[in-house]
Design a protein around this motif. Structure first.
Motif, mmCIF file in Angstrom:
data_model
loop_
_atom_site.group_PDB
_atom_site.id
_atom_site.type_symbol
_atom_site.label_atom_id
_atom_site.label_comp_id
_atom_site.label_asym_id
_atom_site.label_seq_id
_atom_site.Cartn_x
_atom_site.Cartn_y
_atom_site.Cartn_z
ATOM 1 N N GLU A 164 0.824 -1.210 0.000
ATOM 2 C CA GLU A 164 0.000 0.000 0.000
ATOM 3 C C GLU A 164 0.856 1.257 0.000
ATOM 4 O O GLU A 164 0.532 2.240 -0.674
ATOM 5 C CB GLU A 164 -0.931 -0.015 1.211
ATOM 6 N N GLY A 165 1.936 1.219 0.762
ATOM 7 C CA GLY A 165 2.858 2.345 0.762
ATOM 8 C C GLY A 165 3.447 2.572 -0.611
ATOM 9 O O GLY A 165 3.596 3.707 -1.071
ATOM 10 N N LEU A 166 3.751 1.479 -1.258
ATOM 11 C CA LEU A 166 4.297 1.536 -2.606
ATOM 12 C C LEU A 166 3.303 2.172 -3.566
ATOM 13 O O LEU A 166 3.655 3.053 -4.361
ATOM 14 C CB LEU A 166 4.632 0.103 -3.039
ATOM 15 N N PHE A 167 2.085 1.743 -3.456
ATOM 16 C CA PHE A 167 1.064 2.251 -4.369
ATOM 17 C C PHE A 167 0.697 3.700 -4.045
ATOM 18 O O PHE A 167 0.461 4.513 -4.953
ATOM 19 C CB PHE A 167 -0.173 1.367 -4.291
ATOM 20 N N ALA A 168 0.660 4.009 -2.773
ATOM 21 C CA ALA A 168 0.368 5.389 -2.378
ATOM 22 C C ALA A 168 1.440 6.332 -2.900
ATOM 23 O O ALA A 168 1.141 7.429 -3.391
ATOM 24 C CB ALA A 168 0.270 5.476 -0.857
ATOM 25 N N ALA B 265 0.940 9.403 -5.578
ATOM 26 C CA ALA B 265 1.394 10.768 -5.290
ATOM 27 C C ALA B 265 2.197 11.322 -6.462
ATOM 28 O O ALA B 265 2.035 12.482 -6.860
ATOM 29 C CB ALA B 265 2.232 10.780 -4.017
ATOM 30 N N ARG B 266 3.048 10.475 -7.025
ATOM 31 C CA ARG B 266 3.839 10.914 -8.176
ATOM 32 C C ARG B 266 2.952 11.241 -9.354
ATOM 33 O O ARG B 266 3.123 12.256 -10.026
ATOM 34 C CB ARG B 266 4.825 9.810 -8.577
ATOM 35 N N VAL B 267 2.021 10.343 -9.621
ATOM 36 C CA VAL B 267 1.117 10.552 -10.740
ATOM 37 C C VAL B 267 0.323 11.845 -10.537
ATOM 38 O O VAL B 267 0.124 12.623 -11.468
ATOM 39 C CB VAL B 267 0.159 9.355 -10.887
ATOM 40 N N ASP B 268 -0.092 12.034 -9.320
ATOM 41 C CA ASP B 268 -0.857 13.231 -8.999
ATOM 42 C C ASP B 268 -0.088 14.494 -9.372
ATOM 43 O O ASP B 268 -0.615 15.382 -10.059
ATOM 44 C CB ASP B 268 -1.173 13.239 -7.495
#
Lengths: 189, 189
Positions: free
Chosen positions: A63-67, A71-74
């Motif tokens: 989940e940390g990885l995906f979060a 954030a980067r994509v955002d």
DNA sequence: CTAAACATACCGCACGGTATCTTTCTTTCG
DNA sequence: CGAAAGAAAGATACCGTGCGGTATGTTTAG
């Protein structure tokens, strides 16, 4: 005091990053099933104990990885939307570019393989759904048109096609698809 | 001789079918991770030994399951293409319909959840790629146009959107997408 | 009587997770 | 300023479990 400022004995921040990066790299090389706590810890030059210090469970790691990825994509999409001179379809264009050539999301990034687990893992699906839902609501005045929705769906389809072929490089066909989708966002504008 | 012709003590063909069906059902109810040899065998009213008699390995079970699925889709699409009065885009329409409302592939079928593993499992990816590649080559005269490719990609994207939301019923939005994609195949024909 | 179609029992193992100990950094205080 | 205290960072060793797979026995069909 250490020998020099670059080689400190322990740098937790850097270790944490290494854990996330290596997890993504392993997902790309050996498939999602290869992402085990042991393997990730070893690849990051740490034992399991060290990993579990940073992430309470494997789920927390994922989940940390995906979060982090979201954030980067955002940020990437925000910048692209801001730089776009044309209002209509600005988000859709940013999304399409993020999928195809984005630094965070795009093909040929370690994160591409990782993103596949979002299909399988329910908690991750929620994260993704919440993100895209909020994003669509935010840009619904400029990107709410049905034809733009089709473009985004096609981008998703292209992404799916890419990850299923398992190629590392982007084919010429996908490049033309990319261009075509972008062009599609300018029609009847 | 058994009590009647419908309840024989051993019907390997029927057991084999039950194994495949139950595997798909479990994938839908408890996720892909829930598809274990134990669970599938138990759901089919058989022990693990019985399962391994029909399928040499779990991989063989999964591949057999997917091959069976592909065969159904194949027949379904063939019939649809044949029944289509219009030549151009006949395969694309059949594909879109198969994805949305198909008996084999479509949403709300036990197979939908199963199909997610195709993203993860490399051997399955090969099966899928070979199938779609052969299919495209076969219909390239009627469905080779770029705009039809976009429609198919959008259908894949819609499928992805569906499986990630994890809903069991098809939303109204997806229904309009379905109609729109079909309409798209008739433009400039 | 033979071979297919199962059942039963068991094995090895890799995985996620825990408990505990050692090392390293940071902070506090005399 | 230095030493001690305490928290953070990480290593080592261990455990329970569920999994895929195997070996072998038992029943049924041809």
């Amino acid at each position: 005091m250490p020998e020099n400022r670059y080689t400190r004995a322990k740098q937790p921040e850097q270790v944490r990053r290494a854990l996330l990066d290596q997890a993504a790299a392993i997902a790309m090389d050996h498939g999602v099933a290869g992402v085990t706590v042991q393997a990730v810890a070893a690849a990051a030059g740490v034992t399991k104990g060290g990993l579990f210090h940073h992430f309470g469970s494997k789920q927390a790691l994922i989940e940390g990885l995906f979060a982090d990825l979201l954030a980067r994509v955002d940020a990437e999409i925000d910048a692209a939307v801001e730089a776009d001179p044309k209002q209509r379809g600005s988000f859709t264009r940013a999304y399409v570019n993020a999928v195809f050539t984005g630094k965070a999301f795009g093909f040929a990034t370690p994160w591409a393989a990782l993103s596949m687990v979002v299909v399988t893992d329910p908690p991750l699906r929620r994260l993704w759904n919440d993100w895209i839902k909020a994003r669509l609501k935010r840009h619904r005045t400029t990107d709410g048109a049905p034809d733009l929705q089709m473009v985004r769906l096609a981008a998703d389809g292209a992404w799916l096609s890419y990850v299923t072929t398992g190629q590392t490089r982007m084919s010429a066909e996908l490049r033309t698809v990319h261009a075509r989708l972008l062009a599609q966002t300018y029609r009847r504008g």
